[in-house]
Design a protein around this motif. Structure first.
Motif, mmCIF file in Angstrom:
data_model
loop_
_atom_site.group_PDB
_atom_site.id
_atom_site.type_symbol
_atom_site.label_atom_id
_atom_site.label_comp_id
_atom_site.label_asym_id
_atom_site.label_seq_id
_atom_site.Cartn_x
_atom_site.Cartn_y
_atom_site.Cartn_z
ATOM 1 N N ARG A 1 1.241 3.862 -3.024
ATOM 2 C CA ARG A 1 0.979 5.110 -2.968
ATOM 3 C C ARG A 1 2.293 6.240 -3.310
ATOM 4 N N GLN B 1 -6.994 5.404 -2.156
ATOM 5 C CA GLN B 1 -7.144 4.579 -3.325
ATOM 6 C C GLN B 1 -5.909 3.296 -3.484
ATOM 7 N N THR B 2 -5.552 2.921 -2.274
ATOM 8 C CA THR B 2 -4.739 1.753 -1.693
ATOM 9 C C THR B 2 -5.299 0.726 -1.271
ATOM 10 N N ARG C 1 0.654 -1.306 -0.155
ATOM 11 C CA ARG C 1 0.103 -0.205 -0.026
ATOM 12 C C ARG C 1 0.784 1.123 -0.056
ATOM 13 N N ASN D 1 -7.655 0.554 -10.369
ATOM 14 C CA ASN D 1 -6.684 1.730 -11.170
ATOM 15 C C ASN D 1 -5.649 1.069 -12.231
ATOM 16 N N VAL E 1 -0.771 8.528 -5.319
ATOM 17 C CA VAL E 1 -2.312 8.642 -5.298
ATOM 18 C C VAL E 1 -2.625 8.690 -3.528
ATOM 19 N N CYS F 1 -9.436 -1.160 -5.090
ATOM 20 C CA CYS F 1 -8.882 -0.231 -5.744
ATOM 21 C C CYS F 1 -7.618 -0.026 -6.473
#
Length: 337
Positions: free
Chosen positions: A253, A262-263, A249, A271, A258, A267
């Motif tokens: 990121r 969003q991790t 994560r 993405n 992001v 997601c």
């Protein structure tokens, strides 16, 4: 095991670690400080080289592109065209950077990868719908998925269910969430026995002896909470080979720039233009999907490196200035005195 990971506090305060049992992390371990640092040491390249001006100009041009233009450029370069705009931008920037540095003295002796193998782990553990204070999560599924960082493929996997001993009866919520039935854990062996077989599996791969490797997890919980708690409950010393790991994560990121929101596993997959394959909260399926993300990041030019460790029973950030070391060769679990 994302749902249950959010259902209680990150550390179980009813369990205390032995003095000196976990390896000390080096230097500052502040999460916010270390995540913002960029490797800019002269050892990683001479940044006065004109090639970096060219890279900066290419990055500026990429920043001006819309998603359709980014996809078209990726297609022209025979790169993956899937993913959201931020992913496509990073993919192109990494490609141009690699191309520019390939024949430049500024490239130094940097390698594309730090490890020969990355072992993805995503435990499943006992849980309640609303975990009461001090609830002891016991590992009930022990999966591992092995990535060959040179071929960028999943090459093998390990999975065993584990019999919980403190609270042997699974909750209805746990069964529904994980798909692990009471019969599965009743017929399984204890964590100590399963860990010994997991160690044998790692040893057969010659990890830590012939090949450099490390572990990778989806967040801090698997090593910093579940494994640490389980070792205490099973009266086993925390295994040295699991003291440091890659928290994907954080890597995701920082690499794609992001937001933290969003991790989450789903997601990250979305993405990158992928769908979840399998049953969510099946430990082996979660591990395989996390491995797919890691492989995608390696293809996009991310140099996955260890960014967390266990320190005094708590997960801490590893400074980017720390030396890049593989996990030690796995040894059979030792009983605590």
């Amino acid at each position: 095991m994302e749902t249950q990971k959010k259902s209680s506090q990150p550390a179980n305060k009813t369990l205390t670690s032995e003095e000196g049992e976990e390896e000390q992390c080096r230097a500052d371990t502040s999460c916010a400080k270390n995540e913002k640092q960029e490797p800019s040491s002269p050892k990683q390249g001479d940044f006065s080289d004109p090639v970096y001006k060219e890279i900066a100009m290419a990055n500026g041009a990429i920043n001006q592109m819309n998603r359709d233009e980014l996809r078209a450029k990726c297609a022209g370069l025979k790169l993956d065209t899937r993913g959201v705009k931020d992913v496509l931008k990073k993919r192109l920037k990494s490609y141009y950077k690699r191309q520019k540095l390939m024949h430049s003295p500024a490239a130094n002796a940097n390698s594309d990868v730090y490890f020969d193998y990355i072992c993805v782990v995503d435990y499943e553990a006992t849980c309640e719908e609303n975990n009461p204070p001090g609830f002891l999560h016991e590992i009930i599924e022990f999966p591992m998925v092995l990535i060959d960082t040179h071929t960028l493929e999943i090459v093998d996997s390990f999975q065993e269910y584990v019999k919980p001993e403190v609270n042997p009866q699974l909750s209805e919520f746990c069964v529904k969430l994980t798909g692990i039935t009471q019969k599965m854990v009743d017929e399984a062996q204890t964590f100590h026995q399963v860990l010994k077989r997991a160690v044998s599996w790692l040893q057969e791969k010659e990890l830590g002896t012939k090949y450099k490797y490390t572990f990778l997890t989806d967040g801090s919980w698997d090593m910093g909470k579940f494994l640490h708690t389980q070792c205490k409950l099973s009266c086993i010393r925390y295994p040295p080979f699991a003291r440091k790991w890659i928290n994907i994560r954080k890597s995701y990121r920082n690499f794609y720039k992001v937001a933290r929101a969003q991790t989450k596993l789903i997601c990250m997959l979305e993405n990158l233009g992928m769908e979840y394959d399998g049953r969510p909260h099946c430990g082996l399926d979660d591990s395989r999907n996390i491995a797919r993300i890691a492989i995608h990041m390696l293809k996009d030019g991310c140099q996955l490196r260890v960014n967390e460790c266990l320190h005094s029973g708590e997960p801490r950030s590893v400074p980017v200035s720390a030396p890049i070391e593989g996990a030690p060769a796995p040894q059979n679990p030792k009983k605590r005195n």
